[in-house]
Design a protein around this motif. Sequence first.
Motif, PDB file in Angstrom:
ATOM      1  N   LEU A   1       2.896 -82.758  15.253  1.00 16.84           N
ATOM      2  CA  LEU A   1       4.173 -83.222  15.741  1.00 16.84           C
ATOM      3  C   LEU A   1       4.491 -82.579  16.224  1.00 16.84           C
ATOM      4  O   LEU A   1       4.185 -81.189  15.938  1.00 16.84           O
ATOM      5  N   ARG A   2       5.989 -82.031  17.239  1.00 16.56           N
ATOM      6  CA  ARG A   2       7.110 -81.331  17.138  1.00 16.56           C
ATOM      7  C   ARG A   2       7.711 -82.026  16.332  1.00 16.56           C
ATOM      8  O   ARG A   2       8.418 -82.569  17.035  1.00 16.56           O
ATOM      9  N   ARG A   3       8.685 -81.000  16.306  1.00 20.34           N
ATOM     10  CA  ARG A   3       9.998 -80.863  15.496  1.00 20.34           C
ATOM     11  C   ARG A   3      10.853 -79.821  15.682  1.00 20.34           C
ATOM     12  O   ARG A   3      11.110 -78.937  16.355  1.00 20.34           O
ATOM     13  N   ILE A   4      11.987 -80.530  16.687  1.00 18.30           N
ATOM     14  CA  ILE A   4      12.525 -79.920  16.925  1.00 18.30           C
ATOM     15  C   ILE A   4      14.552 -80.362  16.313  1.00 18.30           C
ATOM     16  O   ILE A   4      14.947 -80.942  15.921  1.00 18.30           O
ATOM     17  N   VAL A   5      15.049 -79.181  15.740  1.00 21.10           N
ATOM     18  CA  VAL A   5      16.296 -79.349  15.050  1.00 21.10           C
ATOM     19  C   VAL A   5      17.597 -79.081  16.236  1.00 21.10           C
ATOM     20  O   VAL A   5      17.384 -77.804  17.074  1.00 21.10           O
ATOM     21  N   VAL A   6      17.826 -79.874  15.879  1.00 23.64           N
ATOM     22  CA  VAL A   6      18.905 -80.100  17.539  1.00 23.64           C
ATOM     23  C   VAL A   6      20.744 -79.811  16.746  1.00 23.64           C
ATOM     24  O   VAL A   6      21.492 -80.333  15.712  1.00 23.64           O
ATOM     25  N   LEU A   7      21.449 -79.087  17.176  1.00 22.45           N
ATOM     26  CA  LEU A   7      22.355 -78.830  16.032  1.00 22.45           C
ATOM     27  C   LEU A   7      24.045 -79.426  16.959  1.00 22.45           C
ATOM     28  O   LEU A   7      24.428 -79.600  18.654  1.00 22.45           O
ATOM     29  N   VAL A   8      24.415 -81.475  16.729  1.00 23.09           N
ATOM     30  CA  VAL A   8      25.382 -81.720  17.277  1.00 23.09           C
ATOM     31  C   VAL A   8      27.261 -81.198  16.902  1.00 23.09           C
ATOM     32  O   VAL A   8      27.319 -81.016  15.684  1.00 23.09           O
ATOM     33  N   PRO A   9      27.489 -80.503  17.572  1.00 19.20           N
ATOM     34  CA  PRO A   9      28.490 -79.844  18.087  1.00 19.20           C
ATOM     35  C   PRO A   9      29.838 -80.899  16.891  1.00 19.20           C
ATOM     36  O   PRO A   9      30.319 -80.014  16.534  1.00 19.20           O
ATOM     37  N   GLU A  10      29.380 -81.692  17.597  1.00 15.25           N
ATOM     38  CA  GLU A  10      31.485 -82.577  17.195  1.00 15.25           C
ATOM     39  C   GLU A  10      30.904 -82.687  15.513  1.00 15.25           C
ATOM     40  O   GLU A  10      31.736 -82.903  14.698  1.00 15.25           O
ATOM     41  N   THR A  11      29.743 -82.695  14.598  1.00 14.00           N
ATOM     42  CA  THR A  11      29.691 -82.229  13.114  1.00 14.00           C
ATOM     43  C   THR A  11      29.159 -81.851  12.715  1.00 14.00           C
ATOM     44  O   THR A  11      28.961 -81.747  11.347  1.00 14.00           O
ATOM     45  N   GLY A  12      28.458 -80.346  12.887  1.00 11.48           N
ATOM     46  CA  GLY A  12      27.361 -79.119  12.816  1.00 11.48           C
ATOM     47  C   GLY A  12      26.563 -79.373  12.262  1.00 11.48           C
ATOM     48  O   GLY A  12      25.944 -79.059  12.079  1.00 11.48           O
TER      49      GLY A  12
END
Length: 110
Positions: free
Chosen positions: A99-110
């Motif tokens: 699979l593909r795993r992408i980790v994203v930073l959500v600015p509002e929650t860090g």
Amino acid sequence: DGYLPCFAVITPGKAHEINVARRLRFEPGTTLVMDRGYLDYCWLDELTARGVYFVTRLKDGAVIEEAAPCPIPKGSQIKSDQIIGLPGSGRSLNPDRVLRRIVVLVPETG
């Protein structure tokens, strides 16, 4: 045409949603966005075999094997992009599950 078909299944409050989801059939090319409660690795294998895509969050403690990094666009909120192995265990054991795993930073929650 811009139209995205969608539907809802209404069940009693004590029904396990994954049991309902397993009975649904989706056209190849469909993308499902689902909560971790739907994580059943065997079902994900079936979806993949039918050409159905999905986006979900991994369960805490999921055993993954990193296979290959993917390039990250400069200035994006993506912190990590990898092709991973997600072998599972017991009945869900599938050493070929990739699979593909992408980790994203959500600015509002860090």
